[in-house]
Design an enzyme around this catalytic site. Structure first.
Site, PDB file in Angstrom:
ATOM      1  N   GLU A   6      41.085  38.682  35.516  1.00  0.00           N
ATOM      2  CA  GLU A   6      39.883  38.148  34.862  1.00  0.00           C
ATOM      3  C   GLU A   6      39.802  38.568  33.393  1.00  0.00           C
ATOM      4  O   GLU A   6      38.827  38.251  32.727  1.00  0.00           O
ATOM      5  CB  GLU A   6      38.613  38.594  35.593  1.00  0.00           C
ATOM      6  CG  GLU A   6      38.275  37.702  36.772  1.00  0.00           C
ATOM      7  CD  GLU A   6      36.953  38.036  37.438  1.00  0.00           C
ATOM      8  OE1 GLU A   6      36.479  37.187  38.200  1.00  0.00           O
ATOM      9  OE2 GLU A   6      36.399  39.128  37.225  1.00  0.00           O
TER      10      GLU A   6
ATOM     11  N   ALA B 193      33.118  40.657  46.895  1.00  0.00           N
ATOM     12  CA  ALA B 193      33.666  41.990  46.589  1.00  0.00           C
ATOM     13  C   ALA B 193      34.361  42.655  47.771  1.00  0.00           C
ATOM     14  O   ALA B 193      34.776  43.812  47.658  1.00  0.00           O
ATOM     15  CB  ALA B 193      32.606  42.932  46.009  1.00  0.00           C
ATOM     16  N   ALA B 194      34.525  41.944  48.884  1.00  0.00           N
ATOM     17  CA  ALA B 194      35.241  42.553  50.020  1.00  0.00           C
ATOM     18  C   ALA B 194      36.683  42.887  49.616  1.00  0.00           C
ATOM     19  O   ALA B 194      37.184  43.982  49.904  1.00  0.00           O
ATOM     20  CB  ALA B 194      35.227  41.606  51.222  1.00  0.00           C
ATOM     21  N   GLY B 195      37.335  41.949  48.919  1.00  0.00           N
ATOM     22  CA  GLY B 195      38.713  42.199  48.470  1.00  0.00           C
ATOM     23  C   GLY B 195      38.774  43.331  47.456  1.00  0.00           C
ATOM     24  O   GLY B 195      39.695  44.155  47.479  1.00  0.00           O
ATOM     25  N   ASP B 196      37.775  43.383  46.572  1.00  0.00           N
ATOM     26  CA  ASP B 196      37.746  44.472  45.569  1.00  0.00           C
ATOM     27  C   ASP B 196      37.524  45.822  46.256  1.00  0.00           C
ATOM     28  O   ASP B 196      38.110  46.836  45.866  1.00  0.00           O
ATOM     29  CB  ASP B 196      36.602  44.235  44.567  1.00  0.00           C
ATOM     30  CG  ASP B 196      36.785  42.932  43.795  1.00  0.00           C
ATOM     31  OD1 ASP B 196      37.938  42.535  43.577  1.00  0.00           O
ATOM     32  OD2 ASP B 196      35.762  42.321  43.433  1.00  0.00           O
TER      33      ASP B 196
ATOM     34  N   ASN C 135      31.164  41.870  35.004  1.00  0.00           N
ATOM     35  CA  ASN C 135      30.267  40.710  35.011  1.00  0.00           C
ATOM     36  C   ASN C 135      28.901  41.077  35.563  1.00  0.00           C
ATOM     37  O   ASN C 135      28.809  41.891  36.491  1.00  0.00           O
ATOM     38  CB  ASN C 135      30.800  39.594  35.926  1.00  0.00           C
ATOM     39  CG  ASN C 135      32.125  39.026  35.457  1.00  0.00           C
ATOM     40  OD1 ASN C 135      32.402  38.997  34.268  1.00  0.00           O
ATOM     41  ND2 ASN C 135      32.939  38.573  36.400  1.00  0.00           N
TER      42      ASN C 135
ATOM     43  N   ASN D  88      45.106  37.777  48.451  1.00  0.00           N
ATOM     44  CA  ASN D  88      44.526  37.135  49.633  1.00  0.00           C
ATOM     45  C   ASN D  88      45.420  35.956  50.036  1.00  0.00           C
ATOM     46  O   ASN D  88      46.457  35.711  49.401  1.00  0.00           O
ATOM     47  CB  ASN D  88      43.061  36.740  49.389  1.00  0.00           C
ATOM     48  CG  ASN D  88      42.910  35.654  48.339  1.00  0.00           C
ATOM     49  OD1 ASN D  88      43.856  34.915  48.031  1.00  0.00           O
ATOM     50  ND2 ASN D  88      41.733  35.549  47.764  1.00  0.00           N
TER      51      ASN D  88
ATOM     52  N   GLY E  73      32.001  41.816  38.779  1.00  0.00           N
ATOM     53  CA  GLY E  73      33.259  41.725  38.013  1.00  0.00           C
ATOM     54  C   GLY E  73      34.337  42.425  38.818  1.00  0.00           C
ATOM     55  O   GLY E  73      34.127  43.536  39.319  1.00  0.00           O
ATOM     56  N   LYS E  74      35.498  41.769  38.928  1.00  0.00           N
ATOM     57  CA  LYS E  74      36.530  42.355  39.795  1.00  0.00           C
ATOM     58  C   LYS E  74      36.965  43.740  39.336  1.00  0.00           C
ATOM     59  O   LYS E  74      37.190  44.638  40.147  1.00  0.00           O
ATOM     60  CB  LYS E  74      37.734  41.410  39.874  1.00  0.00           C
ATOM     61  CG  LYS E  74      37.374  40.100  40.566  1.00  0.00           C
ATOM     62  CD  LYS E  74      38.543  39.190  40.764  1.00  0.00           C
ATOM     63  CE  LYS E  74      38.077  37.775  41.093  1.00  0.00           C
ATOM     64  NZ  LYS E  74      37.188  37.690  42.263  1.00  0.00           N
TER      65      LYS E  74
HETATM   66  O1  RIB Z   1      35.440  39.630  43.441  1.00  0.00           O
HETATM   67  C1  RIB Z   1      34.055  39.430  43.309  1.00  0.00           C
HETATM   68  C2  RIB Z   1      33.693  39.302  41.859  1.00  0.00           C
HETATM   69  O2  RIB Z   1      34.298  38.134  41.332  1.00  0.00           O
HETATM   70  C3  RIB Z   1      32.218  39.135  41.565  1.00  0.00           C
HETATM   71  O3  RIB Z   1      31.547  40.361  41.436  1.00  0.00           O
HETATM   72  C4  RIB Z   1      32.211  38.277  40.307  1.00  0.00           C
HETATM   73  O4  RIB Z   1      31.735  38.933  39.190  1.00  0.00           O
HETATM   74  C5  RIB Z   1      33.656  37.822  40.127  1.00  0.00           C
HETATM   75  O5  RIB Z   1      34.309  38.552  39.155  1.00  0.00           O
END
Ligand code: RIB
Length: 322
Positions: A150, A259-262, A22, A194, A50-51
């Site tokens: 997603e 994006a902390a979780g990613d 994204n 989470n 984007g995740k």
């Molecule tokens: O996890 C964060 C992400 O969620 C963002 O970067 C956004 O694009 C959504 O996908």
């Protein structure tokens, strides 16, 4: 117990990420607007997100060799997202271009407390897919397949099945959360959820570590060997055959939790793929996420492995009663 020693490091492992890409429109706002309220925001910025893309970047910055599978539109955002991944050395040959769909977009509102609210328009992400031959070629010899929610579920399931056939472990991060078919759980090696996702998928309340451990046991009983439940500033709970452990988070000045979780998920996968224990990998993931929340944006705020290793050590973790 603490896990500062990194002498278990081996050669760069290979990780495949099937997921979303994204362009994030990041709005800084004093607070989330109420219904009918017009609010003056502080700033607007565009940032790669984007995740799927975020987790791929986190894996790559932790030193893994990463292949991205996803879909972008034939537009400037899509080109920018592909270039961003390539700057991190990520193999994007399996990122498809869908000419009749725009690249995915996320509207990310970040308030003064650093908390976010995100709306995603899937666009080309809804066309993310790979053939059986592409999946087999990519997943054979890979340490992990990373999946989020997603992109289309049917494609994720197919990829997980191929991963299982070729002996590649699956890390599933069911975000944004929706129902998971019972047949899917035994295909998952590592689950990262989470507190909201853990509560929704287990049917139990999840607000603190003991509740997170109870939810993790539900997933373990469904056939998942390793579970991580993240709890924001309260850290995370890890559960495997060795029981449940609480890993506290370091104190941090939160600017933006996006994006902390990613970041945690990617770092966790990269370290597990290197042969780290679940506790070592989670310690690294928590430290990486702590650095991520100190900056605005998604991929722009994901730290390198060096930055993580030079940051404050992970707080000592403790066992939880079984
Ligand atoms: O996890 C964060 C992400 O969620 C963002 O970067 C956004 O694009 C959504 O996908």
């Amino acid at each position: 117990m603490s896990d500062d020693s990194m002498d278990w490091m081996q050669d760069a492992p290979r990780i495949v990420v099937l997921g979303s890409l994204n362009m994030d429109l990041v709005l800084r706002v004093p607070h989330a607007p109420d219904a009918g309220e017009t609010l003056m925001g502080r700033s607007i910025a565009r940032s790669a997100g984007g995740k799927g893309g975020n987790q791929a970047v986190s894996c790559a910055r932790q030193g893994a060799a990463v292949q991205m599978m996803g879909c972008i539109g034939a537009d400037a955002d899509g080109r920018a997202l592909r270039e961003a991944l390539e700057q991190d050395g990520i193999d994007t040959r399996a990122v498809r271009v869908q000419s009749d769909e725009p690249t995915g977009t996320a509207l990310v509102m970040v308030d003064d407390a650093g908390q976010n609210r995100i709306v995603v328009i899937a666009g080309a992400n809804a066309q993310a897919r790979a053939s059986e031959a592409e999946l087999t070629a990519a997943l054979t010899g890979a340490a992990f397949l990373l999946i989020q929610f997603e992109t289309p579920m049917a494609e994720a399931v197919r990829a997980m099945q191929v991963a299982r056939q070729v002996g590649c472990r699956v890390l599933m991060n069911p975000s944004p959360v929706h129902a998971v078919d019972d047949a899917l759980w035994p295909l998952v090696d590592t689950l990262v959820v989470n507190e909201v996702e853990a509560a929704e998928l287990s049917g139990l309340p999840v607000r603190q570590p003991l509740q997170a451990a109870a939810a993790a046991r539900v997933f373990h009983d469904r056939g998942v060997p390793r579970i991580v439940v993240t709890l924001g500033h309260a850290g995370a709970v890890a559960l495997d055959a060795d029981g449940a452990r609480h890993h506290p988070a370091p104190r941090m000045d939160v600017v933006d939790t996006t994006a902390a979780g990613d970041t945690l998920t990617g770092a966790l996968a990269a370290e597990l793929a290197r042969g780290a224990t679940l506790d070592q990998a989670l310690g690294q993931g928590i430290r990486a996420a702590a650095l991520c929340v100190m900056q605005l944006g998604a991929q722009s705020s994901i730290p390198s492995r060096d930055a993580v290793l030079h940051s404050a050590p992970a707080p000592i973790w403790t066992r939880l009663p079984s």
